[in-house]
Enzyme design. Structure first.
Site, PDB file in Angstrom:
ATOM      1  N   ASP A   1       0.816  -1.209   0.000  1.00 41.45           N
ATOM      2  CA  ASP A   1       0.000   0.000   0.000  1.00 41.45           C
ATOM      3  C   ASP A   1       0.854   1.265   0.000  1.00 41.45           C
ATOM      4  O   ASP A   1       2.072   1.206   0.188  1.00 41.45           O
ATOM      5  CB  ASP A   1      -0.968  -0.008   1.202  1.00 41.45           C
TER       6      ASP A   1
ATOM      7  N   ASP B   1      -7.739  -2.700  14.298  1.00 43.81           N
ATOM      8  CA  ASP B   1      -9.128  -2.942  13.887  1.00 43.81           C
ATOM      9  C   ASP B   1      -9.252  -4.173  12.982  1.00 43.81           C
ATOM     10  O   ASP B   1     -10.300  -4.394  12.372  1.00 43.81           O
ATOM     11  CB  ASP B   1      -9.709  -1.695  13.194  1.00 43.81           C
TER      12      ASP B   1
ATOM     13  N   GLU C   1      -9.741  -1.808   5.373  1.00 46.31           N
ATOM     14  CA  GLU C   1     -10.408  -1.513   6.639  1.00 46.31           C
ATOM     15  C   GLU C   1     -11.671  -2.372   6.786  1.00 46.31           C
ATOM     16  O   GLU C   1     -12.141  -2.965   5.799  1.00 46.31           O
ATOM     17  CB  GLU C   1     -10.771  -0.025   6.684  1.00 46.31           C
TER      18      GLU C   1
HETATM   19  C1  F6R Z   1       1.415  -1.523   6.119  1.00 44.37           C
HETATM   20  C2  F6R Z   1       0.131  -2.167   6.260  1.00 44.37           C
HETATM   21  C3  F6R Z   1      -0.668  -2.134   7.517  1.00 44.37           C
HETATM   22  C4  F6R Z   1       0.152  -2.433   8.767  1.00 44.37           C
HETATM   23  C5  F6R Z   1      -0.738  -2.381  10.004  1.00 44.37           C
HETATM   24  C6  F6R Z   1       0.047  -2.613  11.274  1.00 44.37           C
HETATM   25  O1  F6R Z   1       1.930  -1.718   4.817  1.00 44.37           O
HETATM   26  O2  F6R Z   1      -0.294  -2.693   5.299  1.00 44.37           O
HETATM   27  O3  F6R Z   1      -1.697  -3.082   7.419  1.00 44.37           O
HETATM   28  O4  F6R Z   1       0.734  -3.691   8.641  1.00 44.37           O
HETATM   29  O5  F6R Z   1      -1.376  -1.132  10.061  1.00 44.37           O
HETATM   30  O6  F6R Z   1       0.935  -1.553  11.446  1.00 44.37           O
HETATM   31  P1  F6R Z   1       2.133  -1.640  12.511  1.00 44.37           P
HETATM   32  O7  F6R Z   1       3.029  -2.732  12.045  1.00 44.37           O
HETATM   33  O8  F6R Z   1       2.788  -0.300  12.430  1.00 44.37           O
HETATM   34  O9  F6R Z   1       1.502  -1.913  13.826  1.00 44.37           O
END
Ligand code: F6R
Length: 242
Positions: A68, A136, A143
């Protein structure tokens, strides 16, 4: 089917993920690596760089696809995922720049940028996909409510995700972009092997819902219940509700 591994701390979690990554990189002639940003994979990326430097493990033949990118941040912004990946991994290994794929968050036509990314991704099969999980239950930036059939698409980030990510923007939620381009859930499910890294107590509920909850879009990660090869590597805090 989930293979679950619980380790004492983040360093051990990162070592475990690195072992699986190295095995794929060294045993596949042209490895296709699915990569994530955020805090979760950073320890593994450090180990990949250290191993490249001390043992010469090469990424010359690798192709990479990130999950992403924020919409509206210039590539050069210090919190763009383009910058994040170059700082935390690509500058420390020998993957050729032309083999790196990250969604274009600066495109004037965002829908076309999503379709182009998905079409490029479909030319390959991802050998190993690294994932984190949002508090979440999101994976990539899918999401809650995102259809399980989704491919690369534009996503409005939830307030919770923007709050979680504000730590990267000097704690200011207003600085966190409101949209991202993200691989969809169906895109992620095409990967041969998935390694999901989760640490910290704020991931415990999402991890529980992913593994034991109903398979519903309220918890996007629950789609992984249908994948044949998912390894979840956690610390004790993230595994606390299992
Ligand atoms: C990042 C991504 C997100 C993160 C998720 C957890 O490329 O796709 O899904 O993996 O938000 O974020 P962290 O690792 O910072 O807790």
């Amino acid at each position: 089917m989930f293979n679950t591994i619980i380790k004492k701390n983040y360093d051990e979690v990162s070592s475990e993920a690195f072992k699986i990554m190295k095995d794929v990189v060294t045993s596949t002639p042209r490895p296709v690596l699915g990569l994530a940003t955020g805090s979760s994979p950073v320890g593994m990326y450090k180990k990949m760089i250290a191993d490249h430097n001390s043992n010469g493990t090469s990424y010359q033949n690798c192709v990479t696809f990130n999950l992403d990118e924020y919409v509206g941040l210039p590539k050069t912004h210090d919190q763009s995922y383009y910058t994040f990946m170059h700082e935390n991994l690509f500058s420390g290994i020998d993957v050729p720049e032309e083999n790196i794929h990250i969604p274009n968050g600066e495109a004037a036509d965002e829908k076309a940028a999503c379709d182009d990314y998905e079409n490029e991704l479909k030319k390959y099969t991802v050998d190993i996909q690294i994932l984190g999980i949002g508090s979440d239950g999101h994976i990539a930036f899918n999401e809650p409510g995102t259809p399980f059939t989704s491919e690369t698409h534009l996503m409005d980030l939830t307030e919770q995700t923007r709050r979680d990510n504000a730590r990267f923007f000097d704690g200011d939620i207003d600085e966190v972009p409101t949209e991202a381009i993200t691989q969809g859930l169906a895109s992620i499910m095409r990967a041969k092997k998935i390694v999901l890294i989760a640490t910290g107590a704020n991931k415990a509920e999402a991890v529980y819902n992913m593994i034991h909850g109903p398979k519903i879009t309220d918890c996007p990660a629950s789609i992984l219940q249908d994948h044949a090869d998912v390894t979840v590597i956690m610390d004790e805090a993230a595994a606390a509700k299992l």
